[in-house]
Scaffold this motif. Sequence first.
Motif, mmCIF file in Angstrom:
data_model
loop_
_atom_site.group_PDB
_atom_site.id
_atom_site.type_symbol
_atom_site.label_atom_id
_atom_site.label_comp_id
_atom_site.label_asym_id
_atom_site.label_seq_id
_atom_site.Cartn_x
_atom_site.Cartn_y
_atom_site.Cartn_z
ATOM 1 N N GLY A 1 0.811 -1.212 0.000
ATOM 2 C CA GLY A 1 0.000 0.000 0.000
ATOM 3 C C GLY A 1 0.842 1.259 0.000
ATOM 4 N N PHE A 2 1.827 1.342 0.904
ATOM 5 C CA PHE A 2 2.607 2.580 0.925
ATOM 6 C C PHE A 2 3.627 2.642 -0.205
ATOM 7 C CE2 PHE A 2 4.996 0.386 4.436
ATOM 8 C CZ PHE A 2 6.268 0.394 3.877
ATOM 9 N N LEU A 3 4.044 1.497 -0.752
ATOM 10 C CA LEU A 3 4.917 1.522 -1.929
ATOM 11 C C LEU A 3 4.184 2.140 -3.132
ATOM 12 C CD1 LEU A 3 6.701 -1.931 -1.645
ATOM 13 C CD2 LEU A 3 7.828 0.299 -1.681
ATOM 14 N N ILE A 4 2.933 1.782 -3.291
ATOM 15 C CA ILE A 4 2.136 2.352 -4.384
ATOM 16 C C ILE A 4 1.957 3.857 -4.181
ATOM 17 C CG2 ILE A 4 -0.187 2.399 -5.392
ATOM 18 C CD1 ILE A 4 -0.180 -0.720 -4.913
ATOM 19 N N ASP A 5 1.685 4.269 -2.939
ATOM 20 C CA ASP A 5 1.548 5.700 -2.638
ATOM 21 C C ASP A 5 2.842 6.449 -2.940
ATOM 22 O OD1 ASP A 5 -1.032 5.269 -1.792
ATOM 23 O OD2 ASP A 5 -0.548 5.321 0.360
ATOM 24 N N MET A 6 3.962 5.852 -2.577
ATOM 25 C CA MET A 6 5.250 6.521 -2.799
ATOM 26 C C MET A 6 5.592 6.581 -4.285
ATOM 27 S SD MET A 6 7.530 5.753 0.506
ATOM 28 C CE MET A 6 6.922 6.222 2.125
ATOM 29 N N ARG A 7 5.217 5.537 -5.035
ATOM 30 C CA ARG A 7 5.432 5.589 -6.483
ATOM 31 C C ARG A 7 4.600 6.725 -7.086
ATOM 32 N NH1 ARG A 7 4.644 0.354 -9.965
ATOM 33 N NH2 ARG A 7 2.604 0.472 -9.012
ATOM 34 N N CYS A 8 3.384 6.919 -6.594
ATOM 35 C CA CYS A 8 2.543 8.032 -7.069
ATOM 36 C C CYS A 8 3.208 9.370 -6.783
ATOM 37 C CB CYS A 8 1.160 7.976 -6.424
ATOM 38 S SG CYS A 8 0.137 6.649 -7.047
ATOM 39 N N GLU A 9 3.784 9.515 -5.590
ATOM 40 C CA GLU A 9 4.496 10.754 -5.244
ATOM 41 C C GLU A 9 5.666 10.990 -6.194
ATOM 42 O OE1 GLU A 9 4.123 13.404 -3.110
ATOM 43 O OE2 GLU A 9 2.145 12.525 -2.834
ATOM 44 N N ALA A 10 6.431 9.936 -6.460
ATOM 45 C CA ALA A 10 7.587 10.060 -7.354
ATOM 46 C C ALA A 10 7.147 10.455 -8.755
ATOM 47 C CB ALA A 10 8.370 8.747 -7.390
ATOM 48 N N SER A 11 6.017 9.925 -9.200
ATOM 49 C CA SER A 11 5.553 10.205 -10.566
ATOM 50 C C SER A 11 5.125 11.654 -10.753
ATOM 51 C CB SER A 11 4.429 9.251 -10.960
ATOM 52 O OG SER A 11 3.266 9.528 -10.219
ATOM 53 N N LYS A 12 4.901 12.384 -9.665
ATOM 54 C CA LYS A 12 4.577 13.802 -9.774
ATOM 55 C C LYS A 12 5.761 14.602 -10.314
ATOM 56 C CE LYS A 12 1.193 13.805 -6.021
ATOM 57 N NZ LYS A 12 0.913 14.263 -4.653
ATOM 58 N N GLU A 13 6.978 14.138 -10.005
ATOM 59 C CA GLU A 13 8.204 14.815 -10.438
ATOM 60 C C GLU A 13 8.859 14.128 -11.628
ATOM 61 O OE1 GLU A 13 10.163 17.483 -9.517
ATOM 62 O OE2 GLU A 13 8.686 18.157 -8.065
ATOM 63 N N LEU A 14 8.766 12.828 -11.662
ATOM 64 C CA LEU A 14 9.570 12.028 -12.574
ATOM 65 C C LEU A 14 8.676 11.299 -13.568
ATOM 66 C CD1 LEU A 14 12.566 11.201 -12.923
ATOM 67 C CD2 LEU A 14 12.111 9.289 -11.411
ATOM 68 N N ALA A 15 8.932 11.499 -14.842
ATOM 69 C CA ALA A 15 8.130 10.840 -15.872
ATOM 70 C C ALA A 15 8.533 9.378 -16.054
ATOM 71 C CB ALA A 15 8.283 11.591 -17.193
ATOM 72 N N ALA A 16 9.782 9.045 -15.744
ATOM 73 C CA ALA A 16 10.270 7.675 -15.924
ATOM 74 C C ALA A 16 9.513 6.710 -15.005
ATOM 75 C CB ALA A 16 11.760 7.611 -15.610
ATOM 76 N N THR A 17 9.456 5.479 -15.408
ATOM 77 C CA THR A 17 8.790 4.456 -14.607
ATOM 78 C C THR A 17 9.569 4.227 -13.322
ATOM 79 O OG1 THR A 17 8.061 3.377 -16.624
ATOM 80 C CG2 THR A 17 7.963 2.075 -14.612
ATOM 81 N N THR A 18 8.843 4.146 -12.238
ATOM 82 C CA THR A 18 9.446 3.871 -10.938
ATOM 83 C C THR A 18 9.052 2.467 -10.527
ATOM 84 O OG1 THR A 18 9.290 6.202 -10.327
ATOM 85 C CG2 THR A 18 9.597 4.628 -8.534
ATOM 86 N N GLU A 19 10.051 1.625 -10.329
ATOM 87 C CA GLU A 19 9.805 0.242 -9.928
ATOM 88 C C GLU A 19 9.660 0.182 -8.414
ATOM 89 O OE1 GLU A 19 12.059 -4.071 -10.209
ATOM 90 O OE2 GLU A 19 12.709 -2.460 -11.527
ATOM 91 N N ILE A 20 8.758 -0.684 -7.928
ATOM 92 C CA ILE A 20 8.612 -0.885 -6.493
ATOM 93 C C ILE A 20 8.778 -2.366 -6.179
ATOM 94 C CG2 ILE A 20 7.180 1.145 -6.028
ATOM 95 C CD1 ILE A 20 4.720 -0.696 -6.059
#
Length: 146
Positions: free
Chosen positions: A70-89
């Motif tokens: 749950g919090f990994l998905i939330d943190m990936r969402c936060e990262a995607s606000k700044e970073l267009a590249a795919t963020t792996e969790i």
Amino acid sequence: MGMFEKILVPVDGSRYSLNAVCMAARLGKIHGSELMIVHVIDESLLDQLARFSAKNREAVREELRSSAQGFLIDMRCEASKELAATTEIQSKEGIPHEVILEEAAQWGADLIVMGKLGRRGIAHILLGSVAERVIEFSEIPVLVVK
């Protein structure tokens, strides 16, 4: 390519971890980096929780994994606000600093960005914090975010 092509961000669900994810995403944007956000379920914590719980070890593990996801998905969402590249969790299990360093080496990370939160009091004296251990044993730069 920028100075840091791959940034590993170990997280524990705390606000310090969220700050680290946001910092890593900003750095990633500047350097054109890939991000990997990883959570480690601490084996010793799992054993302690299972010992003092009415649930068996596997049930406790599943609860921890579910919470982490749950919090990994939330943190990936936060990262995607700044970073267009795919963020792996990823969620892993083991001794946190060892798993973090192994993951950094296997993935070929150029930088580890992590929050400062760690143990306090007697636990800190006996065991140290995860961040301290990562800094001590890492062969790549480590940025600790308050």
